[in-house]
Design an enzyme around this catalytic site. Structure first.
Site, PDB file in Angstrom:
ATOM      1  NE  ARG A  49     -59.812  -0.434  -6.154  1.00 59.33           N
ATOM      2  CZ  ARG A  49     -60.957  -0.825  -6.504  1.00 59.33           C
ATOM      3  NH1 ARG A  49     -61.870  -1.345  -5.525  1.00 59.33           N
ATOM      4  NH2 ARG A  49     -61.733  -0.327  -7.364  1.00 59.33           N
ATOM      5  CE  LYS A  52     -37.362   1.288  -0.049  1.00 60.35           C
ATOM      6  NZ  LYS A  52     -36.051   1.562  -0.625  1.00 60.35           N
ATOM      7  CD  GLU A  73     -28.436  -4.850  -0.834  1.00 60.22           C
ATOM      8  OE1 GLU A  73     -28.346  -3.775  -0.096  1.00 60.22           O
ATOM      9  OE2 GLU A  73     -28.938  -4.858  -1.923  1.00 60.22           O
ATOM     10  CE  LYS A  91     -35.238  -3.330   4.110  1.00 59.97           C
ATOM     11  NZ  LYS A  91     -35.220  -3.540   2.644  1.00 59.97           N
ATOM     12  CD  GLU A 116     -36.217   5.036   0.587  1.00 65.55           C
ATOM     13  OE1 GLU A 116     -36.325   3.913   0.820  1.00 65.55           O
ATOM     14  OE2 GLU A 116     -35.557   5.626  -0.413  1.00 65.55           O
ATOM     15  NE  ARG A 152     -37.549   1.122   3.635  1.00 64.75           N
ATOM     16  CZ  ARG A 152     -38.322   0.101   3.503  1.00 64.75           C
ATOM     17  NH1 ARG A 152     -39.661   0.082   3.829  1.00 64.75           N
ATOM     18  NH2 ARG A 152     -38.318  -1.113   2.690  1.00 64.75           N
ATOM     19  CG  ASN A 172     -32.063   3.548  -1.259  1.00 61.57           C
ATOM     20  OD1 ASN A 172     -32.300   2.321  -1.784  1.00 61.57           O
ATOM     21  ND2 ASN A 172     -32.855   4.232  -0.786  1.00 61.57           N
ATOM     22  CG  HIS A 185     -28.893   0.418  -3.298  1.00 57.61           C
ATOM     23  ND1 HIS A 185     -28.110   0.363  -2.378  1.00 57.61           N
ATOM     24  CD2 HIS A 185     -29.704  -0.451  -3.603  1.00 57.61           C
ATOM     25  CE1 HIS A 185     -28.493  -0.901  -1.877  1.00 57.61           C
ATOM     26  NE2 HIS A 185     -29.494  -1.784  -2.476  1.00 57.61           N
ATOM     27  CG  HIS A 217     -30.798   1.262  -8.592  1.00 55.21           C
ATOM     28  ND1 HIS A 217     -31.804   1.755  -7.570  1.00 55.21           N
ATOM     29  CD2 HIS A 217     -30.581  -0.075  -8.091  1.00 55.21           C
ATOM     30  CE1 HIS A 217     -32.328   0.925  -6.757  1.00 55.21           C
ATOM     31  NE2 HIS A 217     -31.600  -0.241  -6.936  1.00 55.21           N
ATOM     32  CG  HIS A 225     -29.515  -5.470  -6.403  1.00 52.84           C
ATOM     33  ND1 HIS A 225     -29.799  -4.247  -6.676  1.00 52.84           N
ATOM     34  CD2 HIS A 225     -29.554  -5.459  -5.037  1.00 52.84           C
ATOM     35  CE1 HIS A 225     -30.020  -3.417  -5.810  1.00 52.84           C
ATOM     36  NE2 HIS A 225     -30.050  -4.200  -4.521  1.00 52.84           N
TER      37      HIS A 225
HETATM   38  N1  LIG Z   1     -37.338  -4.667  -1.831  1.00 54.17           N
HETATM   39  C1  LIG Z   1     -36.380  -4.655  -1.407  1.00 54.17           C
HETATM   40  O1  LIG Z   1     -36.193  -3.847  -0.451  1.00 54.17           O
HETATM   41  C2  LIG Z   1     -34.941  -5.115  -2.234  1.00 54.17           C
HETATM   42  C3  LIG Z   1     -33.890  -5.015  -1.347  1.00 54.17           C
HETATM   43  C4  LIG Z   1     -32.699  -5.501  -2.308  1.00 54.17           C
HETATM   44  C5  LIG Z   1     -32.873  -5.963  -3.552  1.00 54.17           C
HETATM   45  N2  LIG Z   1     -34.130  -6.193  -4.050  1.00 54.17           N
HETATM   46  C6  LIG Z   1     -34.102  -6.663  -5.367  1.00 54.17           C
HETATM   47  O2  LIG Z   1     -33.868  -8.061  -5.434  1.00 54.17           O
HETATM   48  C7  LIG Z   1     -33.388  -8.365  -6.387  1.00 54.17           C
HETATM   49  C8  LIG Z   1     -32.336  -9.368  -6.273  1.00 54.17           C
HETATM   50  O3  LIG Z   1     -32.698 -10.310  -5.580  1.00 54.17           O
HETATM   51  P1  LIG Z   1     -31.818 -11.812  -5.673  1.00 54.17           P
HETATM   52  O4  LIG Z   1     -30.251 -11.252  -5.523  1.00 54.17           O
HETATM   53  O5  LIG Z   1     -32.492 -12.547  -4.904  1.00 54.17           O
HETATM   54  O6  LIG Z   1     -31.924 -12.029  -7.278  1.00 54.17           O
HETATM   55  P2  LIG Z   1     -32.832 -13.368  -7.887  1.00 54.17           P
HETATM   56  O7  LIG Z   1     -34.394 -13.208  -7.235  1.00 54.17           O
HETATM   57  O8  LIG Z   1     -32.906 -13.234  -9.260  1.00 54.17           O
HETATM   58  O9  LIG Z   1     -32.226 -14.661  -7.372  1.00 54.17           O
HETATM   59  C9  LIG Z   1     -30.964 -14.996  -7.652  1.00 54.17           C
HETATM   60  C10 LIG Z   1     -30.919 -16.179  -8.403  1.00 54.17           C
HETATM   61  O10 LIG Z   1     -30.749 -17.433  -7.512  1.00 54.17           O
HETATM   62  C11 LIG Z   1     -31.798 -18.392  -7.817  1.00 54.17           C
HETATM   63  N3  LIG Z   1     -32.239 -18.953  -6.369  1.00 54.17           N
HETATM   64  C12 LIG Z   1     -33.065 -18.358  -5.564  1.00 54.17           C
HETATM   65  N4  LIG Z   1     -33.016 -18.985  -4.401  1.00 54.17           N
HETATM   66  C13 LIG Z   1     -32.100 -20.086  -4.799  1.00 54.17           C
HETATM   67  C14 LIG Z   1     -31.732 -21.087  -4.079  1.00 54.17           C
HETATM   68  N5  LIG Z   1     -32.144 -21.442  -2.792  1.00 54.17           N
HETATM   69  N6  LIG Z   1     -30.994 -22.156  -4.643  1.00 54.17           N
HETATM   70  C15 LIG Z   1     -30.596 -22.040  -5.743  1.00 54.17           C
HETATM   71  N7  LIG Z   1     -30.988 -20.792  -6.580  1.00 54.17           N
HETATM   72  C16 LIG Z   1     -31.980 -19.970  -5.956  1.00 54.17           C
HETATM   73  C17 LIG Z   1     -32.857 -17.635  -8.703  1.00 54.17           C
HETATM   74  O11 LIG Z   1     -33.486 -18.518  -9.483  1.00 54.17           O
HETATM   75  C18 LIG Z   1     -31.996 -16.747  -9.381  1.00 54.17           C
HETATM   76  O12 LIG Z   1     -31.545 -17.345 -10.467  1.00 54.17           O
HETATM   77  C19 LIG Z   1     -33.320  -7.217  -7.437  1.00 54.17           C
HETATM   78  O13 LIG Z   1     -34.319  -7.049  -8.421  1.00 54.17           O
HETATM   79  C20 LIG Z   1     -33.338  -6.027  -6.423  1.00 54.17           C
HETATM   80  O14 LIG Z   1     -33.946  -4.840  -6.917  1.00 54.17           O
HETATM   81  C21 LIG Z   1     -35.277  -5.408  -3.584  1.00 54.17           C
HETATM   82 ZN   LIG Z   2     -30.015  -3.538  -2.657  1.00 54.69          ZN
END
Ligand SMILES: NC(=O)c1ccc[n+]([C@@H]2O[C@H](COP(=O)([O-])OP(=O)(O)OC[C@H]3O[C@@H](n4cnc5c(N)ncnc54)[C@H](O)[C@@H]3O)[C@@H](O)[C@H]2O)c1
Ligand SMILES: [Zn+2]
Ligand SMILES: NC(=O)c1ccc[n+]([C@@H]2O[C@H](COP(=O)([O-])OP(=O)(O)OC[C@H]3O[C@@H](n4cnc5c(N)ncnc54)[C@H](O)[C@@H]3O)[C@@H](O)[C@H]2O)c1
Ligand SMILES: [Zn+2]
Lengths: 433, 433
Positions: free
Chosen positions: B190, B212, B254, B296, B306, B310, B314, B317, B321, B334
Site C-alpha cells: 500500500r 502520475k 513536451e 510542470k 488534475e 493540471r 494534456n 494528448h 493517445h 509518445h
Molecule cells: N507520467 C507522466 O506524467 C507522463 C508524461 C509523459 C509521458 N509519459 C509516459 O512516458 C512514456 C514515454 O516515455 P519515454 O519517451 O521516455 O519512452 P521509454 O521509456 O520507452 O524510453 C524510450 C527508449 O529509450 C531507451 N532509453 C532510455 N534511456 C536511455 C538512455 N539514457 N540511453 C539510451 N537509451 C535509453 C529506452 O530503453 C527506450 O527504448 C509513455 O508511456 C508515456 O505515456 C508519462
Molecule cells: Zn505526454
C-alpha cells in the site's frame, strides 16, 4: 464503439474547470435537497463517542430498533464519509443514489452475492432515475480469486463499457469484493468514486471501513493495494440473514478484537451477549456492528495510513496471515485465522509478563463461545510461521513488529521491542514441530 | 527463506509508534548532517518563478555551466520534493543515498538502460554505505510492456526479496519505467518510498515530475494507475548522450507543449534555440529541462490530482493517445504522437476562431525544425480517432473535454464547451476517411 455513440451524440458540452464533484452532484442535489437525510434516518448521533453507559450495557442487547438508521462518521477532513447502518437499506433508492457520482455505475460483486442481492441493488440505484445506467461485473467467489487476474476483469469491464472518471464503483459483497473493488476504484483512471455495500459480518464490522484495499500475492496476504476511502458505507443488516453460520462467526473474531485492543466495556458486553450474536439476534447485531464501526472509525481518523496507532487493528493478524497463506487462501477463513492468531498473541503477551492470566482465559472462553478456533491448524510448523511472518507488512528494516496486549483489559501495544524468546516459545507451544 | 534469516537474526528490535520516515532517516541524517546540500550543489534558486528575463533569453542558450546543479522544488506541502538537475549526478553517492528510506533498495529498469547505467547507480547507492543492499529487476524494453504482466514482475521481485515497507524503489529509465515503477511503489504494501532517475528527455522534462504513474490497457493509454509522488527526482543530463536521436526529439514535443500552454517566453526561446537542442548542446538542454520542470512543478503544485488546471498538460494528448493506441503501442513514440496531436488541437482552436493564424504557423514551424511529425499516420481514420478518444481519461459524464489554445501565444483552455463541428472538421482535415 457502442460507447462511442453515447459520447459523440451528447448535445450539451459542459465547461468544467472545477472539482469533478461539483459537476457530478449538480442534478442529485437538485433532486434531493438539503434536509433529505432526516426524512430517511431516525437520528444522527452527535460526534462519535467512546463512552457507552454502563446502564445500556446492563440491558443485555441494546434497544436499537431494527428500522433505525444510525450513522457513524469517519472523520478524515475533506474525505470524511458516513457509515449508514440499518435494516432494509438496500431498498432505499434515495440513500443509494445520494452518493453516486456521474451517470454511470459499475457494481462489482460475485456469483453468490449477485444471485441474492444484485437485482435489488440495481433497482434501488435506477428507480426514478433514468439518467443512471448500471453495469455489473460478477467475479468468481473466493479468497483464492483475490488476485491480479480477477482484478483485471474489473478494469476490462469498466473500460469496455466506456466508463469515465465521473463514474462510481459499488462493492457489493464481503471483504474480498470490497478490497478488490476498492483497489480497482483507486487505480481506474487514477481514481474514481466508490461505495461500499458490505454483506458479511467481516465486511460490516471491519473491512468496508477505513480505506484499506488490495489483493493477495501468492506469497502473502494483501501485499498489493492502496489506501483509498469510499464515498460512504451502506450496511444493510438484513443481508446477514442469508450468510452461512461459519461466515457469520468468522466476522465475530474482529468484533472480539476491538474489545481487546481498546474497548473493555465492549468486550464485557460481548461476554454477556455472545449467545445472542451467534443465534443472530438482530438488535445484538445492530449494536455490535455500530460499536465496531465506531471503534474502527476512531482509529482510522487518527491514523489513516497506518503510521502507528492504526496497526493495533492487526492484533492476531500476523499469526493469522501466516495461517491463511500457508494453508492456501480460503481453507481457513480470515476470521478463523485471526481468532487463532489472537490466542497466540495473547499467549505471547502473557509470557512477556505484560498481562494477567485472567485475560488469557477470558479470550479463550469468548472465542470458544463463538465457536471460533483457538489453536492454529495442525499442519502449521514453527518454520511455516516464521517464513510467512517475514513478508508481513509490519516488518520494518527487518524488525517484525507485533500487536500485543499490555496492561488491563482493553490495552495493547504495537512494538518490535520484545524478547524474541517469548515469540519462539509461543510458536513452539502452538506447533508440533 | 533467505529473507527469513535476515529478519529473524536481528538482535535489536526497535520500538516504533511514530512516522516511518523518522526511523528510516535516523542513520542518514547522522551521516550527512544539515549543510550537505550546499557542498554538493552550486546554488539553490529562490522559490521558482515564472519570469525569465528578456536579457537571459536574448543570450541564446543560457549560461548555466554543466557542472551546476539547479534544484526545482515541487511544492506539495508535506509531500514536497526536489528535482536535482545536472551533469554527472548519477555518480554522486551522497545525492542518491540522501533520499533512500530503509536499508533495502529495488532498482527497476529495463534491458537497454541496465547495460548502460545500472552498475553506476548501484555503486553510487552502496558506496561507503554497507547497510544498504540493492536488488534490481530488469524489465523488457518498450511501451508494449507497460502492462499488468510486466508490473507483476516488479511485485514478484520485491516480495521474493523480502522487501519491507521501509524499502525504496528506484526508477532508472525513461517514461515507461518511471510510470511503472511509480505505480508499483504506490501499490506495494500500500505504498513505499520511491525515487525517479529519468534517463530520456521525455522523462526528464515531463513524466518523472508530478506523480502520475500507471500502465496501459489494450484499449487505452495509462488507464490504470495512481497519483503517487516520488521522494526526489535526480536528472543526470549526461544520460542523454546515449539516447537515440529519435527518442531525444520525441521528448522535445513536451518542451514545445509548455511554451504553448503557459510560457510564451519559453516558446520564443525555443524558436531561437531549437537547432542547439537537436544538436545536443548541453547548456541549451540544461536550460530546457530546468524551465520545463519549473513549468510542470508549478502546475502540479496548484492541482496535484488534475481536478482542472493540471489538465492543460494534456495539450495534443487526446489526439495523441488515439494515435498511440490505434497504431499499436510503441510504433509511434509518445512525443511523436503528441506533436501531431498538438497540430490538430491548434488547427481546431483556429477553426473555433480562438487563435490567430500566426500561432498555427509557428507551431507547425517549430515542430518541423525539431523534425517531429505534424500530421497523424496515414492509416488513421476519423472513426479510429473517435472510438479511441471516447475512453480518454478527460471524458466526464460523456463529454469529451479538450485542451485548446485561446488568446495570445501561451494561453489555453481546458473545456468541453466547444462547437462539435470544429472537432469534426479537424478530424476530417487530417484523415483521408
Ligand atoms: N507520467 C507522466 O506524467 C507522463 C508524461 C509523459 C509521458 N509519459 C509516459 O512516458 C512514456 C514515454 O516515455 P519515454 O519517451 O521516455 O519512452 P521509454 O521509456 O520507452 O524510453 C524510450 C527508449 O529509450 C531507451 N532509453 C532510455 N534511456 C536511455 C538512455 N539514457 N540511453 C539510451 N537509451 C535509453 C529506452 O530503453 C527506450 O527504448 C509513455 O508511456 C508515456 O505515456 C508519462
Ligand atoms: Zn505526454
Ligand atoms: N480492508 C480491510 O481493512 C480488511 C479487514 C478485514 C478483512 N479484510 C479482508 O476481507 C476478506 C474476508 O472477508 P469476508 O470474510 O467477508 O470473506 P468473503 O468476501 O469471501 O465472503 C465470505 C463468503 O460469504 C459469501 N457472502 C457474502 N455475503 C453474503 C450474504 N449476504 N449471504 C450469503 N453469502 C454471502 C461470499 O460469497 C463468500 O463466499 C479477506 O480477504 C480479508 O483479508 C480486509
Ligand atoms: Zn482482519
Amino acid at each position: 464503439m457502442m460507447a462511442a455513440a453515447a459520447s459523440w451524440n451528447t448535445k450539451h458540452n459542459l465547461f468544467l474547470l472545477a472539482n469533478d464533484r461539483t459537476l457530478s452532484n449538480n442534478s442529485l442535489s437538485f433532486l434531493f435537497g438539503g434536509s433529505w437525510l432526516h426524512s430517511l434516518c431516525c437520528t444522527r448521533p452527535a460526534k462519535l463517542s467512546m463512552k457507552v453507559s454502563a446502564a445500556t450495557l446492563g440491558m443485555g442487547t441494546t434497544k436499537l430498533s431494527s428500522s433505525a438508521c444510525p450513522i457513524v462518521d469517519v472523520d478524515l477532513g475533506d474525505r470524511s464519509y458516513p457509515i449508514y447502518i440499518g435494516s432494509g437499506l438496500l431498498s432505499h433508492s434515495d440513500l443509494l443514489q445520494r452518493h453516486i457520482h456521474g451517470r454511470r455505475v459499475l457494481v462489482v460483486t460475485n456469483t453468490t452475492v449477485a444471485s441474492l442481492y444484485l437485482d435489488k441493488v440495481v433497482s434501488a440505484l435506477t428507480d426514478g432515475n433514468p439518467n443512471v445506467t448500471v453495469e455489473n461485473v460478477i467475479l468468481p467467489d473466493g479468497e483464492k480469486y483475490k488476485d491480479m487476474d480477477t482484478l483485471m476483469k474489473v478494469f476490462d469491464k469498466a473500460i469496455e463499457s466506456g466508463l469515465d472518471r465521473l463514474c462510481t464503483f459499488v462493492a457489493l459483497g464481503g471483504g474480498v469484493i470490497g478490497d478488490m473493488c476498492g483497489y480497482a476504484a483507486s487505480s481506474f483512471l487514477r481514481g474514481v468514486n466508490f461505495i461500499q455495500i458490505p454483506t458479511t459480518v467481516m465486511a460490516q464490522v471491519d473491512s468496508a471501513v477505513g480505506g484499506k484495499t488490495g489483493i493477495n500475492h501468492r506469497l502473502g496476504k494483501n501485499l498489493i493495494g492502496a489506501f483509498y476511502q469510499p464515498q460512504c458505507v451502506i450496511i444493510d443488516t438484513d443481508t446477514l440473514n442469508t450468510l452461512p453460520d461459519r461466515e457469520l462467526v468468522s466476522g465475530l473474531a474482529e468484533v472480539v478484537k476491538y474489545g481487546l485492543i481498546k474497548d473493555a466495556l465492549f468486550f464485557e458486553w460481548q461476554e454477556k451477549n455472545m449467545q445472542a450474536l451467534i443465534s443472530r439476534d438482530p438488535d445484538a447485531f445492530a449494536y455490535a456492528i455500530k460499536r465496531s464501526c465506531e471503534n474502527k472509525a476512531e482509529v482510522v481518523s487518527q491514523d489513516e495510513k497506518e503510521r502507528g496507532l492504526r496497526a493495533i487493528g492487526n492484533l492476531g493478524h500476523t499469526f493469522g496471515h501466516a495461517i491463511e497463506t500457508s494453508c492456501g487462501y480460503g481453507h481457513w477463513l480470515h476470521g478463523e485465522a485471526v481468532a487463532a492468531g489472537m490466542v497466540m498473541a495473547v499467549d505471547m503477551s502473557y509470557r512477556l509478563g505484560w498481562i494477567d492470566v485472567s485475560i488469557v482465559e477470558r479470550v479463550s472462553n469468548i472465542l470458544k463461545q463463538a465457536k471460533l478456533p483457538t489453536t492454529p491448524p495442525k499442519m502449521m510448523t514453527v518454520d511455516m510461521f516464521k517464513s510467512a511472518m517475514v513478508v508481513d507488512k509490519k516488518v520494518a528494516n527487518g524488525v517484525l513488529r507485533l500487536v500485543l496486549l499490555k496492561g488491563p483489559l482493553g490495552s495493547c501495544i504495537f512494538t518490535g521491542d520484545y524478547d524474541r524468546k517469548a515469540l519462539d516459545e509461543t510458536l513452539h507451544a502452538f506447533c508440533k514441530s
